[in-house]
Design a protein around this motif. Sequence first.
Motif, PDB file in Angstrom:
ATOM      1  N   VAL A  54       0.831  -1.208   0.000  1.00 51.75           N
ATOM      2  CA  VAL A  54       0.000   0.000   0.000  1.00 51.75           C
ATOM      3  C   VAL A  54       0.863   1.254   0.000  1.00 51.75           C
ATOM      4  N   ILE A  55       1.881   1.264   0.857  1.00 49.92           N
ATOM      5  CA  ILE A  55       2.740   2.451   0.976  1.00 49.92           C
ATOM      6  C   ILE A  55       3.487   2.731  -0.320  1.00 49.92           C
ATOM      7  N   THR A  56       3.965   1.692  -0.983  1.00 49.10           N
ATOM      8  CA  THR A  56       4.793   1.885  -2.177  1.00 49.10           C
ATOM      9  C   THR A  56       3.979   2.117  -3.447  1.00 49.10           C
ATOM     10  N   GLU A  57       2.751   1.594  -3.495  1.00 50.14           N
ATOM     11  CA  GLU A  57       1.997   1.674  -4.742  1.00 50.14           C
ATOM     12  C   GLU A  57       0.914   2.753  -4.744  1.00 50.14           C
ATOM     13  N   TYR A  58       0.596   3.313  -3.588  1.00 52.26           N
ATOM     14  CA  TYR A  58      -0.458   4.327  -3.525  1.00 52.26           C
ATOM     15  C   TYR A  58       0.087   5.607  -2.894  1.00 52.26           C
ATOM     16  N   ASP A  59      -0.375   6.728  -3.382  1.00 55.28           N
ATOM     17  CA  ASP A  59       0.092   8.027  -2.893  1.00 55.28           C
ATOM     18  C   ASP A  59      -0.668   8.393  -1.620  1.00 55.28           C
ATOM     19  N   ILE A  60      -0.250   7.766  -0.524  1.00 56.92           N
ATOM     20  CA  ILE A  60      -0.849   8.071   0.771  1.00 56.92           C
ATOM     21  C   ILE A  60       0.230   8.614   1.689  1.00 56.92           C
ATOM     22  N   ASN A  61      -0.175   9.113   2.833  1.00 53.99           N
ATOM     23  CA  ASN A  61       0.771   9.739   3.743  1.00 53.99           C
ATOM     24  C   ASN A  61       1.019   8.932   5.009  1.00 53.99           C
ATOM     25  N   ASP A  62       0.127   7.986   5.300  1.00 52.55           N
ATOM     26  CA  ASP A  62       0.350   7.096   6.440  1.00 52.55           C
ATOM     27  C   ASP A  62      -0.621   5.920   6.333  1.00 52.55           C
ATOM     28  N   TYR A  63      -0.295   4.858   7.059  1.00 52.27           N
ATOM     29  CA  TYR A  63      -1.112   3.647   7.033  1.00 52.27           C
ATOM     30  C   TYR A  63      -1.184   3.130   8.465  1.00 52.27           C
ATOM     31  N   LYS A  64      -2.385   3.107   9.031  1.00 51.06           N
ATOM     32  CA  LYS A  64      -2.539   2.768  10.443  1.00 51.06           C
ATOM     33  C   LYS A  64      -3.573   1.663  10.631  1.00 51.06           C
ATOM     34  N   GLU A  65      -3.303   0.824  11.615  1.00 53.19           N
ATOM     35  CA  GLU A  65      -4.325  -0.102  12.064  1.00 53.19           C
ATOM     36  C   GLU A  65      -5.200   0.617  13.084  1.00 53.19           C
ATOM     37  N   LYS A  66      -6.498   0.405  13.017  1.00 53.52           N
ATOM     38  CA  LYS A  66      -7.410   1.115  13.909  1.00 53.52           C
ATOM     39  C   LYS A  66      -7.104   0.840  15.376  1.00 53.52           C
ATOM     40  N   THR A  67      -6.656  -0.365  15.666  1.00 53.80           N
ATOM     41  CA  THR A  67      -6.391  -0.726  17.059  1.00 53.80           C
ATOM     42  C   THR A  67      -5.180   0.008  17.642  1.00 53.80           C
ATOM     43  N   GLU A  68      -4.274   0.488  16.790  1.00 58.52           N
ATOM     44  CA  GLU A  68      -3.082   1.171  17.293  1.00 58.52           C
ATOM     45  C   GLU A  68      -3.273   2.679  17.419  1.00 58.52           C
ATOM     46  N   LEU A  69      -4.373   3.208  16.915  1.00 61.82           N
ATOM     47  CA  LEU A  69      -4.587   4.649  16.955  1.00 61.82           C
ATOM     48  C   LEU A  69      -5.230   5.071  18.267  1.00 61.82           C
ATOM     49  N   THR A  70      -4.405   5.228  19.296  1.00 65.82           N
ATOM     50  CA  THR A  70      -4.879   5.794  20.552  1.00 65.82           C
ATOM     51  C   THR A  70      -5.172   7.278  20.342  1.00 65.82           C
ATOM     52  N   ARG A  71      -5.794   7.891  21.331  1.00 65.61           N
ATOM     53  CA  ARG A  71      -6.121   9.320  21.198  1.00 65.61           C
ATOM     54  C   ARG A  71      -4.864  10.147  20.950  1.00 65.61           C
ATOM     55  N   GLN A  72      -3.785   9.841  21.679  1.00 65.10           N
ATOM     56  CA  GLN A  72      -2.558  10.611  21.515  1.00 65.10           C
ATOM     57  C   GLN A  72      -1.945  10.411  20.137  1.00 65.10           C
ATOM     58  N   LYS A  73      -1.942   9.166  19.663  1.00 53.80           N
ATOM     59  CA  LYS A  73      -1.380   8.892  18.344  1.00 53.80           C
ATOM     60  C   LYS A  73      -2.235   9.507  17.235  1.00 53.80           C
ATOM     61  N   LEU A  74      -3.546   9.497  17.424  1.00 57.84           N
ATOM     62  CA  LEU A  74      -4.426  10.120  16.441  1.00 57.84           C
ATOM     63  C   LEU A  74      -4.195  11.628  16.401  1.00 57.84           C
ATOM     64  N   PHE A  75      -4.049  12.216  17.590  1.00 58.53           N
ATOM     65  CA  PHE A  75      -3.760  13.651  17.674  1.00 58.53           C
ATOM     66  C   PHE A  75      -2.480  13.986  16.913  1.00 58.53           C
ATOM     67  N   THR A  76      -1.426  13.209  17.160  1.00 52.18           N
ATOM     68  CA  THR A  76      -0.140  13.455  16.494  1.00 52.18           C
ATOM     69  C   THR A  76      -0.260  13.293  14.988  1.00 52.18           C
ATOM     70  N   CYS A  77      -0.965  12.247  14.572  1.00 51.64           N
ATOM     71  CA  CYS A  77      -1.147  11.968  13.145  1.00 51.64           C
ATOM     72  C   CYS A  77      -1.875  13.116  12.456  1.00 51.64           C
ATOM     73  N   VAL A  78      -2.952  13.593  13.074  1.00 56.72           N
ATOM     74  CA  VAL A  78      -3.744  14.675  12.481  1.00 56.72           C
ATOM     75  C   VAL A  78      -2.932  15.966  12.452  1.00 56.72           C
ATOM     76  N   TYR A  79      -2.246  16.269  13.531  1.00 50.44           N
ATOM     77  CA  TYR A  79      -1.487  17.526  13.616  1.00 50.44           C
ATOM     78  C   TYR A  79      -0.393  17.585  12.552  1.00 50.44           C
ATOM     79  N   THR A  80       0.401  16.529  12.449  1.00 52.18           N
ATOM     80  CA  THR A  80       1.491  16.542  11.463  1.00 52.18           C
ATOM     81  C   THR A  80       0.956  16.548  10.032  1.00 52.18           C
ATOM     82  N   SER A  81      -0.166  15.892   9.815  1.00 53.47           N
ATOM     83  CA  SER A  81      -0.761  15.878   8.473  1.00 53.47           C
ATOM     84  C   SER A  81      -1.254  17.266   8.080  1.00 53.47           C
ATOM     85  N   LEU A  82      -1.856  17.973   9.026  1.00 48.34           N
ATOM     86  CA  LEU A  82      -2.374  19.312   8.729  1.00 48.34           C
ATOM     87  C   LEU A  82      -1.252  20.308   8.459  1.00 48.34           C
TER      88      LEU A  82
END
Length: 323
Positions: free
Chosen positions: A123-151
């Motif tokens: 997925v990472i190599t063939e599609y133009d995305i910026n991150d790939y996450k499993e839903k179970t690993e996205l804690t509130r803090q990790k989601l916050f960090t992911c959204v902030y850096t993406s913005l």
Amino acid sequence: MSSSDALRLASDDRGRDGDVPTRPWHLLVVDDDEEIHTVTRLAMHGFECCGRPLEIHSAYSGAEAIDMLRQRDDIALILLDVVMETETAGLDCVHKIRNELGNQFVRIVLRTGQPGQAPEYKVITEYDINDYKEKTELTRQKLFTCVYTSLTSYRDLVALDRNRKGLVKVIDSSADLFDRDTFDGFAQGVIEQLAALLYLEQDFLVLSSSGLALEKPNGHIQVVASTGQFAGVQDEVDLDDKHPLVRQRIEDAMKNEYEQVFGADYFVACYNADGAARNILYITGEHPIDTADRTIVELFARNVAIAHHKLLLIERYQELLNE
């Protein structure tokens, strides 16, 4: 303007004007599970990035997400599920966003509850995305960090593109100004070109005053071109009656001898066209003029001064020929 153009940030007048509206970041959650939307909204409650709040939109399929993106171009980040109406709905959505819609700016974070369904490396190599996450690993803090850096990444990409387009427009619009052969046409051209430059519905005043030139006594201000909310304003009396805060801002800029002043949602440029007359360009709009726009506005204001000086030289030359 001199090579040592003075620039200052004006004091924040929002207490007097009323609050300047803050534009939110737009986040699109694409998932066929209603609970994911609810949890994301709860986790991101109160989130701010660079002083701007977050507005969350929902889509429940890849097709619905594409429809929304066709209708609006201000989505900064997409949290996108992989498996929805089909097993590859999320990946198909990425392809359409980048290739069919041509949107290279929106940041895309794939979220999956079935990691084996779409291998991460592929997925990472063939599609133009910026991150790939499993839903179970996205804690509130990790989601916050992911959204902030993406913005912030989205903000920087948009700013770079706007600067590039703005510099092209400065070149094009400056050439148009140098072709003007009357002052009325010049003043109107300044307004038209700067409106196009900022991509916003702005309100403009182009003014000339000559209190120091003795052409008009007592620092009289004459409006030579206007638009938007300033349409119909002709002189300082009109400004005092209808726009006293605008008049005060202009007076402060002239009194303090600042050539360029940026406030929360306005800009004042002062320059001497021929050593005799003082000229002022005032701009205000619904939204603040951000850092990227300021660079373009400053460059344009300098070119306005050069073009105006050229126009005055032509007028003097024509007067000499007619004597």
